[in-house]
Write a protein that holds these residues in place. Sequence first.
Motif, PDB file in Angstrom:
ATOM      1  N   GLY A 189      64.189  55.710 110.852  1.00 15.91           N
ATOM      2  CA  GLY A 189      64.487  55.055 112.116  1.00 15.91           C
ATOM      3  C   GLY A 189      65.062  56.016 113.140  1.00 15.91           C
ATOM      4  N   VAL A 190      65.741  57.071 112.667  1.00 17.13           N
ATOM      5  CA  VAL A 190      66.216  58.103 113.594  1.00 17.13           C
ATOM      6  C   VAL A 190      65.014  58.795 114.238  1.00 17.13           C
ATOM      7  CG1 VAL A 190      67.522  60.249 113.819  1.00 17.13           C
ATOM      8  CG2 VAL A 190      68.346  58.444 112.294  1.00 17.13           C
ATOM      9  N   THR A 191      63.993  59.089 113.425  1.00 19.75           N
ATOM     10  CA  THR A 191      62.763  59.674 113.955  1.00 19.75           C
ATOM     11  C   THR A 191      62.163  58.769 115.022  1.00 19.75           C
ATOM     12  OG1 THR A 191      62.344  60.442 111.687  1.00 19.75           O
ATOM     13  CG2 THR A 191      60.578  60.751 113.309  1.00 19.75           C
ATOM     14  N   ALA A 192      62.008  57.487 114.663  1.00 17.28           N
ATOM     15  CA  ALA A 192      61.336  56.542 115.550  1.00 17.28           C
ATOM     16  C   ALA A 192      62.098  56.349 116.858  1.00 17.28           C
ATOM     17  CB  ALA A 192      61.159  55.209 114.825  1.00 17.28           C
ATOM     18  N   LEU A 193      63.397  56.115 116.770  1.00 18.84           N
ATOM     19  CA  LEU A 193      64.173  55.863 117.980  1.00 18.84           C
ATOM     20  C   LEU A 193      64.318  57.118 118.831  1.00 18.84           C
ATOM     21  CD1 LEU A 193      66.841  53.511 116.388  1.00 18.84           C
ATOM     22  CD2 LEU A 193      65.084  52.861 118.062  1.00 18.84           C
ATOM     23  N   SER A 194      64.395  58.285 118.197  1.00 19.35           N
ATOM     24  CA  SER A 194      64.437  59.530 118.965  1.00 19.35           C
ATOM     25  C   SER A 194      63.155  59.722 119.751  1.00 19.35           C
ATOM     26  CB  SER A 194      64.654  60.724 118.023  1.00 19.35           C
ATOM     27  OG  SER A 194      65.927  60.692 117.426  1.00 19.35           O
ATOM     28  N   LEU A 195      62.019  59.413 119.139  1.00 19.30           N
ATOM     29  CA  LEU A 195      60.744  59.545 119.831  1.00 19.30           C
ATOM     30  C   LEU A 195      60.578  58.489 120.925  1.00 19.30           C
ATOM     31  CD1 LEU A 195      58.483  60.424 116.782  1.00 19.30           C
ATOM     32  CD2 LEU A 195      59.012  61.911 118.711  1.00 19.30           C
ATOM     33  N   ALA A 196      61.290  57.368 120.785  1.00 19.27           N
ATOM     34  CA  ALA A 196      61.281  56.360 121.853  1.00 19.27           C
ATOM     35  C   ALA A 196      62.124  56.800 123.043  1.00 19.27           C
ATOM     36  CB  ALA A 196      61.799  55.025 121.325  1.00 19.27           C
ATOM     37  N   GLY A 197      63.013  57.778 122.814  1.00 19.69           N
ATOM     38  CA  GLY A 197      63.827  58.291 123.909  1.00 19.69           C
ATOM     39  C   GLY A 197      65.320  58.243 123.676  1.00 19.69           C
ATOM     40  N   ALA A 198      65.777  57.673 122.557  1.00 16.82           N
ATOM     41  CA  ALA A 198      67.210  57.585 122.287  1.00 16.82           C
ATOM     42  C   ALA A 198      67.772  58.947 121.892  1.00 16.82           C
ATOM     43  CB  ALA A 198      67.485  56.568 121.188  1.00 16.82           C
ATOM     44  N   GLN A 199      69.068  59.156 122.175  1.00 13.88           N
ATOM     45  CA  GLN A 199      69.718  60.416 121.870  1.00 13.88           C
ATOM     46  C   GLN A 199      70.974  60.187 121.024  1.00 13.88           C
ATOM     47  OE1 GLN A 199      70.081  61.983 126.014  1.00 13.88           O
ATOM     48  NE2 GLN A 199      68.898  63.716 125.227  1.00 13.88           N
ATOM     49  N   TRP A 200      71.302  61.176 120.210  1.00 17.16           N
ATOM     50  CA  TRP A 200      72.462  61.088 119.331  1.00 17.16           C
ATOM     51  C   TRP A 200      73.113  62.468 119.218  1.00 17.16           C
ATOM     52  CZ3 TRP A 200      72.741  64.215 115.016  1.00 17.16           C
ATOM     53  CH2 TRP A 200      71.552  64.862 114.657  1.00 17.16           C
ATOM     54  N   ARG A 201      74.310  62.469 118.703  1.00 19.10           N
ATOM     55  CA  ARG A 201      74.971  63.724 118.381  1.00 19.10           C
ATOM     56  C   ARG A 201      75.854  63.510 117.148  1.00 19.10           C
ATOM     57  NH1 ARG A 201      79.585  64.650 123.042  1.00 19.10           N
ATOM     58  NH2 ARG A 201      80.507  62.558 122.968  1.00 19.10           N
ATOM     59  N   THR A 202      76.103  64.572 116.416  1.00 19.87           N
ATOM     60  CA  THR A 202      76.886  64.484 115.187  1.00 19.87           C
ATOM     61  C   THR A 202      78.294  63.972 115.471  1.00 19.87           C
ATOM     62  OG1 THR A 202      75.601  66.277 114.205  1.00 19.87           O
ATOM     63  CG2 THR A 202      77.720  65.779 113.201  1.00 19.87           C
ATOM     64  N   LEU A 203      78.843  64.323 116.619  1.00 23.21           N
ATOM     65  CA  LEU A 203      80.192  63.876 116.955  1.00 23.21           C
ATOM     66  C   LEU A 203      80.280  62.354 116.969  1.00 23.21           C
ATOM     67  CD1 LEU A 203      83.084  64.447 117.783  1.00 23.21           C
ATOM     68  CD2 LEU A 203      82.304  64.663 120.155  1.00 23.21           C
ATOM     69  N   ASP A 204      79.248  61.688 117.467  1.00 19.71           N
ATOM     70  CA  ASP A 204      79.286  60.230 117.498  1.00 19.71           C
ATOM     71  C   ASP A 204      79.128  59.641 116.100  1.00 19.71           C
ATOM     72  OD1 ASP A 204      79.753  59.911 120.258  1.00 19.71           O
ATOM     73  OD2 ASP A 204      77.654  60.331 120.671  1.00 19.71           O
ATOM     74  N   LEU A 205      78.374  60.320 115.237  1.00 24.02           N
ATOM     75  CA  LEU A 205      78.310  59.896 113.841  1.00 24.02           C
ATOM     76  C   LEU A 205      79.707  59.954 113.224  1.00 24.02           C
ATOM     77  CD1 LEU A 205      75.747  61.084 111.170  1.00 24.02           C
ATOM     78  CD2 LEU A 205      78.181  61.023 110.680  1.00 24.02           C
ATOM     79  N   VAL A 206      80.401  61.060 113.442  1.00 22.03           N
ATOM     80  CA  VAL A 206      81.738  61.234 112.880  1.00 22.03           C
ATOM     81  C   VAL A 206      82.695  60.186 113.445  1.00 22.03           C
ATOM     82  CG1 VAL A 206      83.708  62.798 112.754  1.00 22.03           C
ATOM     83  CG2 VAL A 206      81.396  63.679 112.433  1.00 22.03           C
ATOM     84  N   ARG A 207      82.638  59.952 114.741  1.00 23.77           N
ATOM     85  CA  ARG A 207      83.528  58.961 115.345  1.00 23.77           C
ATOM     86  C   ARG A 207      83.261  57.562 114.795  1.00 23.77           C
ATOM     87  NH1 ARG A 207      83.436  61.279 121.602  1.00 23.77           N
ATOM     88  NH2 ARG A 207      85.191  62.734 121.322  1.00 23.77           N
ATOM     89  N   HIS A 208      81.997  57.258 114.565  1.00 23.32           N
ATOM     90  CA  HIS A 208      81.671  55.970 113.958  1.00 23.32           C
ATOM     91  C   HIS A 208      82.311  55.856 112.579  1.00 23.32           C
ATOM     92  CE1 HIS A 208      79.410  52.543 112.443  1.00 23.32           C
ATOM     93  NE2 HIS A 208      79.046  53.290 111.419  1.00 23.32           N
ATOM     94  N   CYS A 209      82.214  56.920 111.805  1.00 26.35           N
ATOM     95  CA  CYS A 209      82.746  56.871 110.438  1.00 26.35           C
ATOM     96  C   CYS A 209      84.271  56.924 110.406  1.00 26.35           C
ATOM     97  CB  CYS A 209      82.139  57.999 109.616  1.00 26.35           C
ATOM     98  SG  CYS A 209      80.365  57.752 109.296  1.00 26.35           S
ATOM     99  N   LEU A 210      84.887  57.494 111.417  1.00 28.89           N
ATOM    100  CA  LEU A 210      86.341  57.434 111.528  1.00 28.89           C
ATOM    101  C   LEU A 210      86.791  56.013 111.852  1.00 28.89           C
ATOM    102  CD1 LEU A 210      87.073  60.731 113.482  1.00 28.89           C
ATOM    103  CD2 LEU A 210      87.871  60.173 111.164  1.00 28.89           C
ATOM    104  N   ALA A 211      86.002  55.306 112.637  1.00 31.98           N
ATOM    105  CA  ALA A 211      86.360  53.947 113.039  1.00 31.98           C
ATOM    106  C   ALA A 211      86.042  52.915 111.954  1.00 31.98           C
ATOM    107  CB  ALA A 211      85.630  53.578 114.329  1.00 31.98           C
ATOM    108  N   HIS A 212      85.023  53.198 111.117  1.00 31.00           N
ATOM    109  CA  HIS A 212      84.576  52.198 110.139  1.00 31.00           C
ATOM    110  C   HIS A 212      84.363  52.819 108.755  1.00 31.00           C
ATOM    111  CE1 HIS A 212      83.920  49.571 113.596  1.00 31.00           C
ATOM    112  NE2 HIS A 212      83.229  50.553 114.160  1.00 31.00           N
TER     113      HIS A 212
END
Length: 387
Positions: A189-212
């Motif tokens: 799904g990361v492949t699919a959504l990235s190709l649709a135009g969505a963007q991510w960064r490792t920092l946001d992954l880490v922040r998500h895991c710090l919060a949950h």
Amino acid sequence: MPPHDPRRPEDPPSAPPVGTRARPRSGPTIRATACFAAALSIASAAGDARAQVGLSQWQPSSLAQPVTLVYPTDTVSRPTRFGPFTLDVAVDASPASGHHRLVLMSHGSSGSPLPDHALAARLARAGFVVAQLLHEGDNHLDARLAGPESFRLRPTEAVRVIDALAADPSWAARLDLGRVGVHGMSAGGVTALSLAGAQWRTLDLVRHCLAHPQEDEAFCFQGATTAERRADRQARFNRARFWPEFMLPAEIKAWHGGRSPSADRPDPRPDPRIASVTAAVPVAAIFSADSLQRIHVPVGLVSARLDTVVLPRFHSARVLANCSTCETLADLPAGHFDVLWPWPEDVARAVAAQQVRGGETTPGFDAALRDHAHERIVAFHRRHLAP
């Protein structure tokens, strides 16, 4: 996330999201699945004229891993063994005549094309050529890049497949590549959504895991199967908590996937040929809300409301809450790996045993619901890829 390695599933960051790489996976169960490539030449004598689906492996020079092509054919299919899987296919058969639309398929972490074959075959029977990637460093034979490093590479690999098919004389003559579809499962799904135009960064992954950290622990601590490894993962997360963002490594803050919009490049897609996207139980908590809002191609989602591996409220629901062109195709009363088929029982048990939480097949799940979800995915791509 997931896959098809009989040993490990394909979940989200199987590598510590900050810094280190995952260790390669090995073992006797992987060797059984490793016969996938060799098994392409082995078919049984039984035939079934109803299921005329061709399957072949194709190795473009631009990719390190072979691509599995599934396509309509006039050759009668036969049950064929691929390790613990049996697929009803015509191995190395000639494709049916005509110009076909292409759908790319991206597997989950530590996965392979095999567990998504039922969907690939259904797409082929609907007239599509399906190109199933085997992602470099994040597949059932080699998981050294699993996690953010693979997330970054996957969209580039997918675009290279389109380009390679366009440059291949035999396949280019059979394909209409003006509008291409993409389907991804879990980490796919990361492949699919990235190709649709969505963007991510490792920092946001880490922040998500710090919060949950407890709620989404199966995602955040994938691969951390001991208390020591979990503590090490948590320590890496904590470094991002206690240091100001400007002091963090650039690689953690870098944006990946999609394209940042500008006056001369308003289209966020990394490749304008991508025209239709579907994702099943996708990893999506890592994507920024702003970039999800910029998606303008149609996106269809299949979620599993009993999923404890990639919790829908953090992943699928995030996409639906921010993306105006996204819609739910199915919300199954099922777990993460129930969306896959075929899924041999011994493989299912071995994969579930590697999960931090959940991963078992859902007792009493009606497989007809999965078939219906596959039908909805096929209909979605037909609707949006039609000439």
